[in-house]
Design an enzyme around this catalytic site. Sequence first.
Site, PDB file in Angstrom:
ATOM      1  N   GLY A  14      36.975  79.649  65.075  1.00 17.75           N
ATOM      2  CA  GLY A  14      35.679  79.004  64.920  1.00 17.75           C
ATOM      3  C   GLY A  14      35.409  78.385  63.562  1.00 17.75           C
ATOM      4  O   GLY A  14      34.251  78.223  63.164  1.00 17.75           O
ATOM      5  N   SER A  15      36.468  77.995  62.833  1.00 19.03           N
ATOM      6  CA  SER A  15      36.196  77.375  61.522  1.00 19.03           C
ATOM      7  C   SER A  15      35.510  76.014  61.698  1.00 19.03           C
ATOM      8  O   SER A  15      34.641  75.648  60.897  1.00 19.03           O
ATOM      9  CB  SER A  15      37.461  77.269  60.671  1.00 19.03           C
ATOM     10  OG  SER A  15      38.381  76.397  61.252  1.00 19.03           O
ATOM     11  N   ASN A  16      35.860  75.299  62.748  1.00 25.29           N
ATOM     12  CA  ASN A  16      35.168  74.017  62.990  1.00 25.29           C
ATOM     13  C   ASN A  16      33.734  74.250  63.456  1.00 25.29           C
ATOM     14  O   ASN A  16      32.823  73.523  63.055  1.00 25.29           O
ATOM     15  CB  ASN A  16      35.941  73.174  64.007  1.00 25.29           C
ATOM     16  CG  ASN A  16      37.149  72.516  63.383  1.00 25.29           C
ATOM     17  OD1 ASN A  16      37.009  71.587  62.595  1.00 25.29           O
ATOM     18  ND2 ASN A  16      38.334  73.015  63.697  1.00 25.29           N
ATOM     19  N   MET A  92      40.691  76.354  74.341  1.00 25.46           N
ATOM     20  CA  MET A  92      42.077  76.350  74.787  1.00 25.46           C
ATOM     21  C   MET A  92      42.230  76.269  76.312  1.00 25.46           C
ATOM     22  O   MET A  92      43.111  76.895  76.892  1.00 25.46           O
ATOM     23  CB  MET A  92      42.794  77.599  74.250  1.00 25.46           C
ATOM     24  CG  MET A  92      42.797  77.707  72.735  1.00 25.46           C
ATOM     25  SD  MET A  92      43.454  76.244  71.920  1.00 25.46           S
ATOM     26  CE  MET A  92      45.202  76.503  72.255  1.00 25.46           C
ATOM     27  N   ARG A  93      41.382  75.468  76.947  1.00 25.41           N
ATOM     28  CA  ARG A  93      41.476  75.333  78.403  1.00 25.41           C
ATOM     29  C   ARG A  93      41.387  73.869  78.785  1.00 25.41           C
ATOM     30  O   ARG A  93      40.625  73.124  78.180  1.00 25.41           O
ATOM     31  CB  ARG A  93      40.306  76.024  79.111  1.00 25.41           C
ATOM     32  CG  ARG A  93      40.068  77.400  78.665  1.00 25.41           C
ATOM     33  CD  ARG A  93      39.759  78.329  79.810  1.00 25.41           C
ATOM     34  NE  ARG A  93      40.448  79.560  79.556  1.00 25.41           N
ATOM     35  CZ  ARG A  93      41.425  80.059  80.291  1.00 25.41           C
ATOM     36  NH1 ARG A  93      41.798  79.444  81.390  1.00 25.41           N
ATOM     37  NH2 ARG A  93      42.026  81.169  79.959  1.00 25.41           N
ATOM     38  N   LEU A  94      42.166  73.535  79.813  1.00 22.34           N
ATOM     39  CA  LEU A  94      42.036  72.183  80.348  1.00 22.34           C
ATOM     40  C   LEU A  94      40.739  72.097  81.137  1.00 22.34           C
ATOM     41  O   LEU A  94      40.312  73.069  81.745  1.00 22.34           O
ATOM     42  CB  LEU A  94      43.209  71.876  81.276  1.00 22.34           C
ATOM     43  CG  LEU A  94      44.491  71.451  80.582  1.00 22.34           C
ATOM     44  CD1 LEU A  94      45.622  71.333  81.609  1.00 22.34           C
ATOM     45  CD2 LEU A  94      44.286  70.123  79.846  1.00 22.34           C
ATOM     46  N   ASN A 109      36.930  65.843  71.198  1.00 24.98           N
ATOM     47  CA  ASN A 109      37.844  66.930  70.827  1.00 24.98           C
ATOM     48  C   ASN A 109      38.458  66.609  69.476  1.00 24.98           C
ATOM     49  O   ASN A 109      38.532  65.442  69.080  1.00 24.98           O
ATOM     50  CB  ASN A 109      38.952  67.030  71.881  1.00 24.98           C
ATOM     51  CG  ASN A 109      39.926  68.165  71.597  1.00 24.98           C
ATOM     52  OD1 ASN A 109      39.514  69.271  71.214  1.00 24.98           O
ATOM     53  ND2 ASN A 109      41.210  67.913  71.754  1.00 24.98           N
ATOM     54  N   HIS A 111      42.026  67.281  67.284  1.00 20.49           N
ATOM     55  CA  HIS A 111      43.419  67.689  67.498  1.00 20.49           C
ATOM     56  C   HIS A 111      44.170  67.585  66.175  1.00 20.49           C
ATOM     57  O   HIS A 111      44.042  66.574  65.469  1.00 20.49           O
ATOM     58  CB  HIS A 111      44.057  66.783  68.558  1.00 20.49           C
ATOM     59  CG  HIS A 111      45.455  67.177  68.874  1.00 20.49           C
ATOM     60  ND1 HIS A 111      45.762  68.231  69.701  1.00 20.49           N
ATOM     61  CD2 HIS A 111      46.637  66.687  68.433  1.00 20.49           C
ATOM     62  CE1 HIS A 111      47.076  68.367  69.764  1.00 20.49           C
ATOM     63  NE2 HIS A 111      47.640  67.435  69.009  1.00 20.49           N
TER      64      HIS A 111
HETATM   65  C1  GRF Z   1      41.850  73.330  65.186  1.00 14.51           C
HETATM   66  O1  GRF Z   1      43.019  73.179  64.454  1.00 14.51           O
HETATM   67  C2  GRF Z   1      41.700  72.169  66.129  1.00 14.51           C
HETATM   68  O2  GRF Z   1      42.329  71.017  65.681  1.00 14.51           O
HETATM   69  C3  GRF Z   1      42.400  72.650  67.375  1.00 14.51           C
HETATM   70  O3  GRF Z   1      42.112  74.021  67.421  1.00 14.51           O
HETATM   71  C4  GRF Z   1      41.906  74.524  66.110  1.00 14.51           C
HETATM   72  C5  GRF Z   1      40.632  75.309  66.137  1.00 14.51           C
HETATM   73  O4  GRF Z   1      40.426  76.024  64.959  1.00 14.51           O
HETATM   74  N1  GRF Z   1      41.945  71.894  68.518  1.00 14.51           N
HETATM   75  P1  GRF Z   1      39.048  76.763  64.724  1.00 14.51           P
HETATM   76  O5  GRF Z   1      38.830  77.747  65.870  1.00 14.51           O
HETATM   77  O6  GRF Z   1      37.960  75.735  64.663  1.00 14.51           O
HETATM   78  O7  GRF Z   1      39.185  77.497  63.429  1.00 14.51           O
END
Ligand code: GRF
Length: 207
Positions: A14-16, A92-94, A109, A111
């Site tokens: 969850g850093s984002n 992490m799911r389609l 999204n 990536h």
């Molecule tokens: C990130 O590297 C993002 O690019 C990928 O999943 C990771 C999620 O990291 N899709 P976080 O859970 O936000 O720390």
Amino acid sequence: MGVFRIAVFASGRGSNFQALVDAQSNGLIDGEISLLVCDKPQAAVVERARKAGVDCFLFQPKDYASREDYEREIAAELSKRGIDLIVLAGYMRLLTSVLVEPYSGRMINIHPSLLPSFSGKDAIKQALDYGVKMTGITVHFVDGGMDTGPVIAQRAVEILEGDDEDSLSQRIHAMEQQLYPEVVTWFTKGMVELNGRNVAIAAPAKR
Ligand code: GRF
């Protein structure tokens, strides 16, 4: 117009998510992170949401007969809250057409590579194994494919001699945490225009 409402989907650290919450608290994002959707009730991101006072919709895929079944429940939560934008952040799911179709043009999204290189899982490791000198990050619209939707923004990250997955991941994540909130502000300001596969970023629209 009313409040611009955002739902974040995440499965892990969850850093984002945290970067988006922080951007909302410091006024960069003129909108509200109204919901976290998470398929792993034990994930660290859930604790971050609780601390930030963000509602959570938590579920376990194994409790449902199909992906469509849990996505219908998610869709109900989204429409109940009038969500304007879905932000996938390490979900992490389609996704199936149950969510992709109604939110076409309103789901993004992030990536950790310069798409279309190194799509799918373990993108950072893929880039290191391939031996490229430059990789980066991509924010893109979500369509029915795996990391295939129109590109909204990209940033390059140089691969340095001696880099390993940890050191490169750190620089990539730091860049993600800068770029993702910025892109979300483009949406809250009505600046993102989609034409076929091409995305233009316009001047802020009056709301
Ligand atoms: C990130 O590297 C993002 O690019 C990928 O999943 C990771 C999620 O990291 N899709 P976080 O859970 O936000 O720390």
